[in-house]
Design an enzyme around this catalytic site. Sequence first.
Site, PDB file in Angstrom:
ATOM      1  N   GLU A 163       0.811  -1.218   0.000  1.00  0.00           N
ATOM      2  CA  GLU A 163       0.000   0.000   0.000  1.00  0.00           C
ATOM      3  C   GLU A 163       0.848   1.274   0.000  1.00  0.00           C
ATOM      4  O   GLU A 163       0.410   2.313  -0.496  1.00  0.00           O
ATOM      5  CB  GLU A 163      -0.958  -0.001   1.196  1.00  0.00           C
ATOM      6  N   LYS A 191     -17.492  -0.863   6.088  1.00  0.00           N
ATOM      7  CA  LYS A 191     -17.932  -1.812   5.067  1.00  0.00           C
ATOM      8  C   LYS A 191     -19.449  -1.798   4.897  1.00  0.00           C
ATOM      9  O   LYS A 191     -19.948  -1.897   3.777  1.00  0.00           O
ATOM     10  CB  LYS A 191     -17.451  -3.222   5.439  1.00  0.00           C
ATOM     11  N   MET A 219      24.471   8.129   1.578  1.00  0.00           N
ATOM     12  CA  MET A 219      24.408   9.388   2.332  1.00  0.00           C
ATOM     13  C   MET A 219      24.734   9.151   3.809  1.00  0.00           C
ATOM     14  O   MET A 219      25.384   9.974   4.452  1.00  0.00           O
ATOM     15  CB  MET A 219      23.033  10.035   2.171  1.00  0.00           C
ATOM     16  N   PHE A 270     -11.385  -7.869  13.429  1.00  0.00           N
ATOM     17  CA  PHE A 270     -10.321  -8.304  12.518  1.00  0.00           C
ATOM     18  C   PHE A 270      -9.995  -7.187  11.523  1.00  0.00           C
ATOM     19  O   PHE A 270     -10.886  -6.607  10.925  1.00  0.00           O
ATOM     20  CB  PHE A 270     -10.750  -9.569  11.764  1.00  0.00           C
ATOM     21  N   GLN A 271      -8.729  -6.901  11.369  1.00  0.00           N
ATOM     22  CA  GLN A 271      -8.229  -5.838  10.490  1.00  0.00           C
ATOM     23  C   GLN A 271      -8.854  -4.486  10.827  1.00  0.00           C
ATOM     24  O   GLN A 271      -9.110  -3.682   9.942  1.00  0.00           O
ATOM     25  CB  GLN A 271      -8.418  -6.204   9.014  1.00  0.00           C
TER      26      GLN A 271
END
Lengths: 602, 184
Positions: free
Chosen positions: A69, A181, A501, A131-132
């Site tokens: 993501e 949802k 760097m 969940f999630q």
Amino acid sequence: MTAPTARPKAAAPETAAAAATKAGAELLLDALEEQGVEVIFGYPGGAVLPIYDALYARDTIRHVLVRHEQGAVHAAEGYARSTGKPGVVLVTSGPGATNAVTGLADALLDSIPVVCITGQVARKLIGTDAFQECDTIGITRACTKHNYLVPSAERLSSIVHEAFHVATNGRPGPVLIDIPKDVQFEEAVYVARERAAKRDCVARPPVDRAKIAQAVEMMRRARRPVLYTGGGVVNAGRIACDALRVLARDTGFPVTSTLMGLGAFPASDPKWLGMLGMHGSVEANNAMHDCDLMIAVGARFDDRVTGRLDAFSPDSRKIHIDIDPSSINKNVPVDLAIVGDAGEVMAALLAEWRARAKEDPLDDGRLALWRAQIDEWRAKRCFAYEPSRKVIKPQHAIERLYALTRGRDVYVTTEVGQHQMWAAQFFHFDEPNRWMTSGGLGTMGYGLPAAIGVQAAHPGALVIDIAGDASVQMTLQEMATAVQHRLPIKVFILNNEYLGMVRQWQELLHGGRYSHSYSASLPDFVKLAEAYGAVGLRATTPDELDAKIMEMIACDRPVLFDCVVSKEENVFPMIPSGAAHNEMLLGAVAGDKVSAEGRTLV
Amino acid sequence: MSVGTGSSQSVYPVSPGEETIREAILAVIVDNEPGVLARVVGLISARGYNIESLTVAETDVEKHRSRITIVTRGTPSKVEQIKAQLGRLVPVRRVIDVTAETDALERELALVKIVGKGEQRVEAMRLSGIFRARAVDTTHTSFVFEVTGAREKINAFIDLMRPLGLIEVARTGVLSIRRGPESD
């Protein structure tokens, strides 16, 4: 797309057809379509399945499936920065949202318009550790310009329209919409863009005429002026970039730019001083230090630009033009602040300048001494490096890449580190929206997915991610995205087998103790490219470099280019942390050049 | 080109250390929507500013507007920065620096619980009269006084009550509004 319909509360008479309800997922896509969204960068998951189901039935919006993501947000940023339009992200709840956080923070610091849609667990499950589930709104509050938890399908389309309004107006930034949802299933009536209530929170202030006159008076008196431009000019669009060009031409003022603003002013113009800041040019930084008038446009006096604040441009009067009032006097106090759109303010300055010049022309020679001084600094050729015929110098590699891609439709993204600074120093841009780099947050792993976003917006263009061997591994999985969607990006890796760097700072500031900055166990990038179904190329000597670069350019598939460069090259010039603009280091130095206070700064 | 060695030509001090710290009472008018207080408070803490007191309640039911009153401290430039940062928040309608107005009204309410017997109890009751505090709860061994006024008055009342059996204090935080016919 449905016809524009009235909100239930609105006074306008409703027809039976207009009142038809749709599921929230459909309303979302209707709103995205009305906003002109062509591409979504996303990754499906449980909490966004209704939206993906709605997407399945439509061919109006293209979906690019990323592999992580974070990559989706960077791709949306690349899309936004190369087109000027907002980028759109669609990810699921919980880990989908938390993985997107780095990208959102990146877009916030660089003021990039992104609309990120996240799924959320059903309303009745919120707060139950489902969940999630995660507190997406809480987690992203500090890394978005604004965010919304959609309370009902009835509010969904209005919120989407307001989100695009907030993301693209005023100082742009990322906006997140969290959609439970069950809201995606809930039926409601669509609210068209023009009927959606949008708050005036990001109204564009009118240009203050009195301040314009005052600014022009200061400009007319200046003998050592400099225009210091930033990403705000690019964000303000083509009109602002054109206004800057004409303003510089008419006034004769030299122009420098931040890392973010490269391309707003053409690098081929003789008034161009190069980038300023920590690894900027000697002429740009000395001009900033010695000027008597600094005009900052869409720039925010970042610590990478100012160096030591109490020694920053001590003898100048400062004019600051910015759309965001909170940028004014934040780090550096200024004498005149003009809040407004960069393009509008510069156009007003130009009109006033011309009107005053007509009635009272200025002496052409008034800037002659200043120009001579700048030419003297330029003659130092601060970017010069020791050439080599045995190994590829990273600076040489970028120079050749630039030379061999001239005249083409080129877009460049970068990761973060030495290669990024060399790209900024040696790849030159004459047009805006061609240079995409993570300036504020400094996100390693930005360039590869950003290149995917750029390529999705410009299928026929040559899109190059100038990368380092360490950075590129942070989002390397997106090679699969490029292969799947036939996005022929070119990942040009300056491979020095170091976190370059970090190694440079350890050499200069920490006595050469290279604590964990060697990239051991590097993959074979050529074989890796082949494993992904892309093309792998490698150049190890200066003699073969040009031919290999040409081979890369000619390739119509994604390429991983392993450019093996000298290992211990440092980026110069450099303003060490805690030093002033006129204390630049031009070459190798010992660690004691940096003050104890400077070492504590990043 | 020689670099000037004199002081800056800038009309503002270049070094931020020269400014004096002042107290600022900010009234922040916001859309009353979920999470708006978290946004305001989160911004202030994330940027390292202090909140000395905070009060919030809906003040316009029809427009769903709330008024958040924040007492903070900082140099004038810091206070300006806080105001500008608050102004960036989408649900924030206006930020009013009440202390910038001359002589703004300032009020706070406190509930003060005193436990004691005999002489101390009488003295607490006597002092409460001087401060126009009301006893809103009384038992044989305790009082709860309600006292309103500017912070200094409440601080003074609490200081006087401390040796007389003060065991608990609840304060609302400061509310402030401009005097005269003008509104903000």
